[in-house]
Design a protein around this motif. Structure first.
Motif, mmCIF file in Angstrom:
data_model
loop_
_atom_site.group_PDB
_atom_site.id
_atom_site.type_symbol
_atom_site.label_atom_id
_atom_site.label_comp_id
_atom_site.label_asym_id
_atom_site.label_seq_id
_atom_site.Cartn_x
_atom_site.Cartn_y
_atom_site.Cartn_z
ATOM 1 N N ILE B 236 0.838 -1.207 0.000
ATOM 2 C CA ILE B 236 0.000 0.000 0.000
ATOM 3 C C ILE B 236 0.867 1.248 0.000
ATOM 4 N N VAL B 237 1.860 1.269 0.893
ATOM 5 C CA VAL B 237 2.669 2.483 1.029
ATOM 6 C C VAL B 237 3.330 2.843 -0.291
ATOM 7 N N TYR B 238 3.874 1.865 -0.987
ATOM 8 C CA TYR B 238 4.584 2.192 -2.225
ATOM 9 C C TYR B 238 3.640 2.354 -3.412
ATOM 10 N N ALA B 239 2.640 1.485 -3.502
ATOM 11 C CA ALA B 239 1.778 1.540 -4.688
ATOM 12 C C ALA B 239 0.881 2.769 -4.666
ATOM 13 N N PHE B 240 0.301 3.064 -3.514
ATOM 14 C CA PHE B 240 -0.616 4.210 -3.474
ATOM 15 C C PHE B 240 0.117 5.532 -3.675
ATOM 16 N N SER B 241 1.438 5.563 -3.387
ATOM 17 C CA SER B 241 2.181 6.790 -3.667
ATOM 18 C C SER B 241 2.269 7.008 -5.164
ATOM 19 N N ALA B 242 2.481 5.922 -5.916
ATOM 20 C CA ALA B 242 2.515 6.058 -7.372
ATOM 21 C C ALA B 242 1.152 6.529 -7.872
ATOM 22 N N ILE C 26 8.782 8.528 4.408
ATOM 23 C CA ILE C 26 9.854 8.933 3.492
ATOM 24 C C ILE C 26 9.937 7.935 2.346
ATOM 25 N N GLY C 27 9.801 6.642 2.661
ATOM 26 C CA GLY C 27 9.787 5.631 1.596
ATOM 27 C C GLY C 27 8.704 5.942 0.571
ATOM 28 N N ALA C 28 7.503 6.325 1.063
ATOM 29 C CA ALA C 28 6.408 6.666 0.153
ATOM 30 C C ALA C 28 6.762 7.910 -0.659
ATOM 31 N N GLU C 29 7.377 8.884 0.009
ATOM 32 C CA GLU C 29 7.733 10.123 -0.689
ATOM 33 C C GLU C 29 8.779 9.870 -1.768
ATOM 34 N N VAL C 30 9.651 8.898 -1.510
ATOM 35 C CA VAL C 30 10.643 8.549 -2.532
ATOM 36 C C VAL C 30 9.930 8.097 -3.802
ATOM 37 N N VAL C 31 8.873 7.292 -3.621
ATOM 38 C CA VAL C 31 8.113 6.851 -4.798
ATOM 39 C C VAL C 31 7.456 8.051 -5.471
#
Lengths: 94, 650, 197
Positions: B236-242, C26-31
């Protein structure tokens, strides 16, 4: 108390050196680009490398990424960078 | 003035008038009953609650409402498609596009994802032996952001038109040039708000699981539900940022006139890439928790230890990792470089390996077990059967040359419903039946549960299996009708019948809830599943007290409760001493922040900047108040905890 | 003794959880920024009727904002250093310098953008400019948010002193500030310098 102040000075010195190094790298990259001293492909690689050094300094010296639970902190960053890198690569290849 | 309003109302299409009227009636009825039974205070106590169990239940409730709405849309779609050249009500052309777009958007973003987040909220702290989540305030904020995003997308129907460029909202169709009007602005702005909440939820659960496990609960001792929800949170954290970036891009495209996604000056493929960089992990975001739930359910109802625990964990991690590297298989037909296409076809097929591992492990868990066919287990079995079909069609779609044939046909529609309903919706039903006693202290009616499963399950296959054939016969998706000579009429009619059967299945579920809540008197004990429980949530009363665990449990194995049963004990040993327990305050700030975002979003959608600005100001004000607040919380003295705990044990 | 107390505030369980959560943010912001860079690089050459990067950027002024932001990152690190020593006034002072430098950076950026717009390089002129403003705007918004956030924290620091509540908040804000600086280093290199090569 004396040991503490000595320790403090050392810490401040470290921070200041990191800062100096960053300014130096920025200035170097700036002048290299301004006067176009090196051929473009190599220049791009070089200034990207400078930027990477600066990022490592910031993360390591200013943001304590290695402290105790460095594992989780680094993992979070690597995960984000992995997804970001995939996005960048395939958007460039577009 | 009245005349103007009346004229406006009469000029509306009949379906919107119908929606307006039914909405008004529901609103009045709600207000009436809340007042009649003096429940306003009770409602406010839920709205301001920071208890993870209550927040989870609210997540489940609200997304179930959205499920009903999007389900009704599905029925309308099927009615329009029931016969060749059909003209049902007003749902042709533009209106049909709106139906399919909102059906997809709501089902993915406002039903599948939050339903699972709701279960996560209820279950994760109980399974790891924690008294709360890491950030109760942020948890409540996630909920209210989800609700305001949801309201926004749902309100679009009656206020200015719904999004109509498909649930994927591809540019340049979604840009202002081709779809003017507020409709497609609702999509990026509404989802942005809801997505923000989802990211917060993801971070919250990552930290909760890393930091708040009970003594002895090592990573490799966590129940599979928690494991899968942990990996899901990371996704969620990585995909929803995209997704956030994609939505921001679309918002700028529509509101501020950038031309990045324009076909002539920019590159519309950027949207497709960003959307699917989010979109494919999203498939695993909604599938993995279901896998976890099935692992727990199958093991409990087979009375067997889960077969191959480490390989199950490994498979989840591998699926999560590979899930980020397959997104281009949604874009095979845009004509990318062959090498890229081959790479993504291979990674796509590679995912079948860990998924296969999981299927075999579930089968081996059941082998030699003493299986009970209660509703949660029925759903789990139905899932295995359904998901294998969905998986096989998935590999078929991953084959590049064949994909050129399947692309944008009903074959894809069939595939995606087989995996999403087969995994997520079956998983949520299974989980809700399984944990309902834990949430409310009563067991759902088993007979009605079986009716629910069989009508929903059979209806599902009747609806979607013919779609494979329709797709192979060449029926494209997102069309509102088809000519008589194509021979699609019979299959479509069957499919429509199946859809109504599914509707009846959901009706059984609602009746079940009503009857159980109203008439069932019997309260269950800690472990209502015939003393087959294995994990920590069954060691505490149902429903659990606000602090979950009066004393902290000691975990020495993967299945602490089952091991206690094996030793002849009635429950596990709680090693911790009674201590003063700190509970978070209730707070209304997240609710008002949700309202602030709602106001701001309407401002952005209709491009009325003062409204947008005032909404953002409300949000900012609430954040400042929060920043300055003293966070004391409520302290429960240990004597009180001890007394309550002793009473519970009688 | 005093060194201990701030460290203890930061080692408190809730503080540790907040810091860990912030690292995942921060990990999310990197994306987020990675995708924005991806968009920028994808459309960099699509300049249409508008100016190319090489014609648009004025390196000298960018160098100035870079130095300003790098210095603010340094003063922020100094502030955290004094926070660790539980020196309230010095912490306050250096954080104040940090946000003033941050404000200067925002001022420089606004001036740069107005200059570009006057030259006819608007957000809707070309895909390149759209991606440029989107990336820089997102970063600039982060700086602005940081300035407001840290100012609010400084009021709390002034009122309450260094304690269990304020110490972790200030530490996290400093992480945020350094992260913005990291992003700026990448923007400076990839957007401005490589744009000039």
């Amino acid at each position: 108390m004396k040991r503490l102040s000595k320790h403090t000075n050392k810490e401040i010195h470290k921070l200041f050196l990191s800062f100096l190094l960053m300014i130096l790298l920025t200035a170097l990259a700036f002048f290299l680009v301004l006067y176009q001293l090196i051929s473009p492909p190599f220049l791009i690689v070089l200034i990207t490398f400078f930027a990477l050094i600066q990022i490592v300094i910031q993360l390591d010296r200013f943001m304590d990424i290695r402290e105790k639970e460095g594992g989780y902190r680094l993992t979070s960053l690597i995960g984000g960078s992995f997804v970001a890198l995939l996005a960048i690569v395939f958007l460039i290849l577009l | 003035m009245m005349n103007v309003i009346l004229d406006y109302l009469l000029s509306l299409p009949s379906d919107i008038i119908f929606a307006d009227i039914s909405f008004t009636i529901m609103l009045i009825a709600t207000v009436y009953f809340l007042t009649k039974y003096a429940k306003w205070k009770w409602l406010w106590s839920w709205i301001t609650s920071t208890d993870h169990k209550k927040i989870g239940i609210m997540y489940l409730f609200v997304s179930f409402l959205f499920f009903i709405r999007a389900g009704i849309e599905a029925l309308l779609i099927r009615m329009q498609l029931a016969f060749p050249n059909n003209e049902f009500w007003v749902f042709q052309g533009e209106r049909f596009n709106q139906l399919t777009s909102t059906h997809g958007t709501v089902m993915i973003f406002l039903v599948a994802t939050p339903l699972l987040i709701g279960l996560m909220n209820v279950i994760v702290p109980l399974q790891i032996g924690a008294r709360d989540v890491a950030f109760p305030f942020m948890n409540s904020l996630s909920l209210w952001l989800f609700i305001s995003g949801g309201i926004l997308i749902n309100a679009s129907f009656v206020a200015g038109g719904s999004p109509n460029a498909g649930w994927t909202t591809y540019a340049p169709l979604a840009s202002k040039e081709f779809t003017p009007g507020p409709g497609n602005s609702y999509y990026p702005i509404g989802l942005q708000v809801a997505g923000l909440g989802t990211i917060m939820g993801g971070i919250n659960f990552i930290v909760t699981i890393i930091k708040m496990r009970a003594p002895g609960m090592r990573f490799m001792r966590m129940p599979l539900s928690t494991w899968s929800m942990f990996i899901t949170s990371i996704l969620i954290v990585y995909a929803f940022s995209a997704l956030a970036v994609a939505l921001l891009l679309l918002t700028f495209e529509r509101l501020f006139g950038t031309v990045i996604l324009s076909a002539s000056e920019g590159n519309p493929l950027i949207w497709q890439h960003l959307f699917w960089i989010f979109g494919h992990p999203e498939v695993y975001i909604i599938a993995l928790p279901a896998f976890g739930i099935f692992s727990d359910v199958i093991s409990v109802f087979s009375k067997r230890k889960l077969f191959g625990y480490p390989s199950m964990v490994f498979a989840i991690i591998l699926i999560g990792f590979l899930g980020f590297m397959v997104w281009v298989h949604h874009m095979f037909t845009v004509g990318l470089n062959t090498n890229i296409t081959i790479f993504f076809a291979l990674t796509t097929m590679l995912i079948a390996v860990p998924t296969g591992i999981k299927i075999f492990n579930w089968l081996f868990t059941m082998r030699g077990g003493r299986i009970r066919f209660d509703t949660p287990m029925l759903y789990a079995l139905g899932f295995i059967f359904t998901f294998v079909i969905g998986g096989v069609t998935g590999v078929m779609l991953g084959t590049v040359p064949a994909d050129y044939q399947y692309h944008d046909s009903y074959f894809v529609v069939a595939h995606l419903h087989y995996v999403i309903i087969g995994a997520t919706i079956f998983g949520v039903f299974s989980g809700v039946y399984y944990w309902w006693p834990k949430m409310f202290g009563k067991k759902l009616n088993e007979t009605l549960g079986k009716w629910n499963f069989w009508t929903f399950g059979i209806g599902f296959h009747i609806t979607f299996f013919p779609m494979h054939v329709m797709g192979l016969m060449g029926m494209p998706r997102r069309v509102f009708t088809y000519p008589e000579g194509d021979g699609l009429g019979f299959l479509n009619f069957i499919s429509t019948c199946g859809a109504f059967m599914m509707g009846i299945g959901v009706l059984f579920f609602m009746i079940n809830i009503y009857i159980t809540t109203r008439y069932t008197k019997k309260r269950v004990l800690n472990d209502p599943w015939f003393s087959r429980g294995r994990t920590l949530e069954w060691t505490i009363p149902s429903p659990p007290p606000a602090y979950n665990f009066a004393r902290l449990p000691e975990v020495k194995s993967r299945e602490p409760l089952w091991d206690a049963y094996e030793r002849g004990n009635k429950n596990i040993n709680f090693i911790g001493e009674y201590e003063d327990i700190h509970l978070p305050n209730s707070t209304s700030l997240p609710f008002f922040m949700g309202i602030g975002f709602l106001i701001a979003s309407f401002g952005f959608v209709f491009e009325i900047w003062p409204v947008a600005l005032s909404g953002m100001l409300i949000v900012f004000l609430m954040m400042s108040i929060r920043s300055f607040q003293q966070k004391n919380g409520i302290h429960l003295p240990k004597e009180k905890v001890r007394v309550q705990d002793m009473r519970g044990e009688d | 003794m005093e060194t201990m107390s701030t460290q203890m505030h930061l080692n408190h369980k809730q503080a540790q959880m907040n810091i860990l959560a912030f690292w995942f943010l921060i990990g999310a912001e990197v994306v987020v920024f990675g995708c924005l860079f991806g968009i920028y690089l994808a459309v960099k050459s699509l300049t249409g009727q508008g100016p190319t990067p090489n014609e648009l950027f004025k390196l000298n002024e960018i160098m100035l904002s870079t130095v300003v932001l790098l210095t603010s990152s340094f003063t922020c690190a100094i502030a955290v250093y004094f926070l660790n020593l539980s020196k309230k006034l010095l912490t306050l002072l250096f954080f104040l310098i940090t946000i003033l430098l941050g404000l200067a950076f925002i001022g420089l950026e606004i001036r740069e953008f107005t200059l570009y717009v006057e030259e006819g390089a608007k957000i809707s002129t070309s895909a390149f400019l759209g991606a440029f403003y989107l990336l820089l705007g997102t970063h600039g918004f982060h700086v602005l948010f940081g300035v407001i956030w840290i100012s609010l924290l400084l009021v709390q620091l002034w009122l309450k002193g260094i304690n269990q509540e304020t110490a972790p908040k200030l530490f996290i804000a400093s992480l945020y500030w350094h992260f913005i600086d990291v992003i700026w280093v990448i923007i400076f290199t990839i957007v401005y310098l490589i744009g000039k090569v």
